[in-house]
Design a protein around this motif. Structure first.
Motif, PDB file in Angstrom:
ATOM      1  N   GLY A   1       0.814  -1.217   0.000  1.00 33.03           N
ATOM      2  CA  GLY A   1       0.000   0.000   0.000  1.00 33.03           C
ATOM      3  C   GLY A   1       0.838   1.253   0.000  1.00 33.03           C
ATOM      4  O   GLY A   1       1.713   1.433  -0.830  1.00 33.03           O
ATOM      5  N   GLY A   2       0.585   2.119   0.952  1.00 28.87           N
ATOM      6  CA  GLY A   2       1.326   3.371   1.047  1.00 28.87           C
ATOM      7  C   GLY A   2       0.478   4.536   1.509  1.00 28.87           C
ATOM      8  O   GLY A   2       1.000   5.504   2.067  1.00 28.87           O
ATOM      9  N   GLN A   3      -0.859   4.458   1.300  1.00 27.54           N
ATOM     10  CA  GLN A   3      -1.724   5.567   1.685  1.00 27.54           C
ATOM     11  C   GLN A   3      -2.940   5.081   2.472  1.00 27.54           C
ATOM     12  O   GLN A   3      -3.503   4.018   2.183  1.00 27.54           O
ATOM     13  CB  GLN A   3      -2.218   6.317   0.440  1.00 27.54           C
ATOM     14  N   HIS A   4      -3.323   5.887   3.433  1.00 26.73           N
ATOM     15  CA  HIS A   4      -4.550   5.673   4.188  1.00 26.73           C
ATOM     16  C   HIS A   4      -5.745   5.864   3.252  1.00 26.73           C
ATOM     17  O   HIS A   4      -5.704   6.666   2.318  1.00 26.73           O
ATOM     18  CB  HIS A   4      -4.606   6.697   5.328  1.00 26.73           C
ATOM     19  N   ALA A   5      -6.817   5.127   3.483  1.00 28.20           N
ATOM     20  CA  ALA A   5      -8.040   5.345   2.720  1.00 28.20           C
ATOM     21  C   ALA A   5      -8.557   6.764   2.934  1.00 28.20           C
ATOM     22  O   ALA A   5      -8.341   7.370   3.987  1.00 28.20           O
ATOM     23  CB  ALA A   5      -9.097   4.326   3.140  1.00 28.20           C
ATOM     24  N   VAL A   6      -9.242   7.294   1.949  1.00 28.57           N
ATOM     25  CA  VAL A   6      -9.781   8.653   2.029  1.00 28.57           C
ATOM     26  C   VAL A   6     -10.944   8.685   3.021  1.00 28.57           C
ATOM     27  O   VAL A   6     -11.907   7.922   2.899  1.00 28.57           O
ATOM     28  CB  VAL A   6     -10.249   9.136   0.649  1.00 28.57           C
ATOM     29  N   ILE A   7     -10.838   9.564   4.013  1.00 27.69           N
ATOM     30  CA  ILE A   7     -11.925   9.767   4.974  1.00 27.69           C
ATOM     31  C   ILE A   7     -12.907  10.791   4.425  1.00 27.69           C
ATOM     32  O   ILE A   7     -14.118  10.587   4.437  1.00 27.69           O
ATOM     33  CB  ILE A   7     -11.363  10.229   6.333  1.00 27.69           C
ATOM     34  N   HIS A   8     -12.366  11.904   3.919  1.00 27.58           N
ATOM     35  CA  HIS A   8     -13.147  12.953   3.271  1.00 27.58           C
ATOM     36  C   HIS A   8     -12.163  13.809   2.478  1.00 27.58           C
ATOM     37  O   HIS A   8     -11.002  13.977   2.906  1.00 27.58           O
ATOM     38  CB  HIS A   8     -13.884  13.808   4.310  1.00 27.58           C
ATOM     39  N   PRO A   9     -12.579  14.362   1.340  1.00 29.72           N
ATOM     40  CA  PRO A   9     -11.654  15.190   0.554  1.00 29.72           C
ATOM     41  C   PRO A   9     -11.051  16.354   1.332  1.00 29.72           C
ATOM     42  O   PRO A   9      -9.966  16.839   0.986  1.00 29.72           O
ATOM     43  CB  PRO A   9     -12.532  15.684  -0.601  1.00 29.72           C
ATOM     44  N   ASP A  10     -11.741  16.817   2.388  1.00 29.63           N
ATOM     45  CA  ASP A  10     -11.203  17.927   3.178  1.00 29.63           C
ATOM     46  C   ASP A  10     -10.155  17.481   4.196  1.00 29.63           C
ATOM     47  O   ASP A  10      -9.522  18.325   4.841  1.00 29.63           O
ATOM     48  CB  ASP A  10     -12.329  18.638   3.930  1.00 29.63           C
ATOM     49  N   ILE A  11      -9.988  16.173   4.375  1.00 29.34           N
ATOM     50  CA  ILE A  11      -9.027  15.647   5.352  1.00 29.34           C
ATOM     51  C   ILE A  11      -7.817  15.101   4.603  1.00 29.34           C
ATOM     52  O   ILE A  11      -7.965  14.229   3.739  1.00 29.34           O
ATOM     53  CB  ILE A  11      -9.671  14.536   6.205  1.00 29.34           C
ATOM     54  N   PRO A  12      -6.629  15.602   4.893  1.00 27.81           N
ATOM     55  CA  PRO A  12      -5.435  15.138   4.169  1.00 27.81           C
ATOM     56  C   PRO A  12      -5.231  13.629   4.309  1.00 27.81           C
ATOM     57  O   PRO A  12      -5.467  13.053   5.376  1.00 27.81           O
ATOM     58  CB  PRO A  12      -4.289  15.911   4.842  1.00 27.81           C
ATOM     59  N   VAL A  13      -4.802  13.009   3.229  1.00 27.30           N
ATOM     60  CA  VAL A  13      -4.481  11.587   3.237  1.00 27.30           C
ATOM     61  C   VAL A  13      -3.073  11.398   3.803  1.00 27.30           C
ATOM     62  O   VAL A  13      -2.138  12.095   3.405  1.00 27.30           O
ATOM     63  CB  VAL A  13      -4.565  10.995   1.817  1.00 27.30           C
ATOM     64  N   ILE A  14      -2.922  10.459   4.731  1.00 26.17           N
ATOM     65  CA  ILE A  14      -1.636  10.207   5.364  1.00 26.17           C
ATOM     66  C   ILE A  14      -1.105   8.847   4.912  1.00 26.17           C
ATOM     67  O   ILE A  14      -1.844   8.021   4.380  1.00 26.17           O
ATOM     68  CB  ILE A  14      -1.755  10.239   6.897  1.00 26.17           C
ATOM     69  N   PRO A  15       0.190   8.584   5.136  1.00 28.62           N
ATOM     70  CA  PRO A  15       0.739   7.271   4.799  1.00 28.62           C
ATOM     71  C   PRO A  15       0.132   6.157   5.644  1.00 28.62           C
ATOM     72  O   PRO A  15      -0.206   6.355   6.821  1.00 28.62           O
ATOM     73  CB  PRO A  15       2.231   7.424   5.081  1.00 28.62           C
ATOM     74  N   ASN A  16       0.000   4.996   5.057  1.00 31.70           N
ATOM     75  CA  ASN A  16      -0.475   3.784   5.729  1.00 31.70           C
ATOM     76  C   ASN A  16       0.174   2.583   5.056  1.00 31.70           C
ATOM     77  O   ASN A  16       0.296   2.533   3.828  1.00 31.70           O
ATOM     78  CB  ASN A  16      -1.995   3.672   5.620  1.00 31.70           C
TER      79      ASN A  16
ATOM     80  N   PRO B   1      -2.964  -7.703  -1.551  1.00 29.77           N
ATOM     81  CA  PRO B   1      -1.725  -8.207  -2.159  1.00 29.77           C
ATOM     82  C   PRO B   1      -2.045  -8.992  -3.426  1.00 29.77           C
ATOM     83  O   PRO B   1      -2.966  -9.820  -3.441  1.00 29.77           O
ATOM     84  CB  PRO B   1      -1.145  -9.125  -1.076  1.00 29.77           C
ATOM     85  N   ASP B   2      -1.291  -8.721  -4.489  1.00 29.06           N
ATOM     86  CA  ASP B   2      -1.554  -9.393  -5.759  1.00 29.06           C
ATOM     87  C   ASP B   2      -0.460 -10.385  -6.152  1.00 29.06           C
ATOM     88  O   ASP B   2      -0.457 -10.914  -7.263  1.00 29.06           O
ATOM     89  CB  ASP B   2      -1.737  -8.375  -6.886  1.00 29.06           C
ATOM     90  N   ASP B   3       0.466 -10.648  -5.202  1.00 26.19           N
ATOM     91  CA  ASP B   3       1.592 -11.517  -5.531  1.00 26.19           C
ATOM     92  C   ASP B   3       1.688 -12.727  -4.613  1.00 26.19           C
ATOM     93  O   ASP B   3       2.680 -13.447  -4.629  1.00 26.19           O
ATOM     94  CB  ASP B   3       2.901 -10.729  -5.466  1.00 26.19           C
ATOM     95  N   VAL B   4       0.657 -12.946  -3.785  1.00 30.09           N
ATOM     96  CA  VAL B   4       0.696 -14.066  -2.849  1.00 30.09           C
ATOM     97  C   VAL B   4      -0.740 -14.423  -2.470  1.00 30.09           C
ATOM     98  O   VAL B   4      -1.633 -13.572  -2.498  1.00 30.09           O
ATOM     99  CB  VAL B   4       1.505 -13.701  -1.585  1.00 30.09           C
TER     100      VAL B   4
END
Length: 210
Positions: free
Chosen positions: A103-118, A137-140
């Motif tokens: 992954g790399g990003q947190h799911a979007v909570i709302h467009p007004d809330i910045p997306v953080i790493p996850n 995961p697409d490799d296992v």
């Protein structure tokens, strides 16, 4: 591996004498989960996934690595000295357990809330904890999935499709700390009937083998 499901999003993995703790947040018994830990993994910086006070106290008693995204440094305070930065796609070993990050990003909570790493973590190519995102995961072939069944950023159809996409042998409820008995009843019934796998919700403190 022996897995213990703590409340909300916290897991404790024991393997060959090593103890690895994932997401000891404020909705779980973080202090209990961290007792004797050899390594800690954090998916992202939200307090329901990392109880900074409890983690700091645990690190004062015993210095262990804390693996997670670089953004954790901004919330860990003095505990940031223990941070081992993990990036998406990276493979490493924690407490003797092979881990891969997705992954790399947190799911979007709302467009007004910045997306953080996850980061999602796959343990020994068998057990997957996605944190707060629905990245499959697409490799296992995942054997045991811990699926975040309820969150401000999700809805039932998205989580159901995520479980179906991962297609694990079994799935256990994760990220359920905001639910009451009514919510558990509704969601447990729906996921059991529609997920296409052996779905269960574990009471906090339940141990399983993987």
């Amino acid at each position: 591996m022996r897995l213990t499901k703590y409340a909300h999003s916290c897991l404790r993995l024991e393997h060959d004498g090593g103890v690895l703790v994932v997401d000891p947040g404020v909705f779980s018994d973080a202090a209990g989960a961290l007792d004797g830990a050899d390594a800690v993994l954090v998916t992202h910086e939200h307090p329901d996934h990392v109880d900074v006070a409890a983690l700091t106290r645990a690190l004062e008693r015993r210095a262990v690595p804390v693996h997670g995204p670089a953004s954790l440094a901004g919330v860990l305070g003095d505990a940031a000295e223990a941070l081992v930065v993990v990036t998406p796609g990276e493979s490493f070993t924690a407490a003797g357990v092979p881990v891969r990050a997705y992954g790399g990003q947190h799911a979007v909570i709302h467009p007004d809330i910045p997306v953080i790493p996850n980061l999602g973590y796959l343990f020994a190519d068998t057990v997957y904890h996605p944190g707060d995102a629905l990245v499959a995961p697409d490799d296992v072939r995942v054997d045991t999935l811990f699926a975040p069944i309820h969150a401000p950023w999700s809805k039932f159809s998205e989580v159901l499709d995520f479980i179906r996409a991962v297609a694990p042998r079994r799935a256990y409820a994760l990220h359920d700390g905001l639910l009451n008995a009514n919510g558990f009843g509704v969601l447990d019934r729906q996921y059991t009937a529609m997920s296409g796998t052996d779905y269960r919700r574990l009471e906090p403190g339940t141990r399983i083998d993987a």
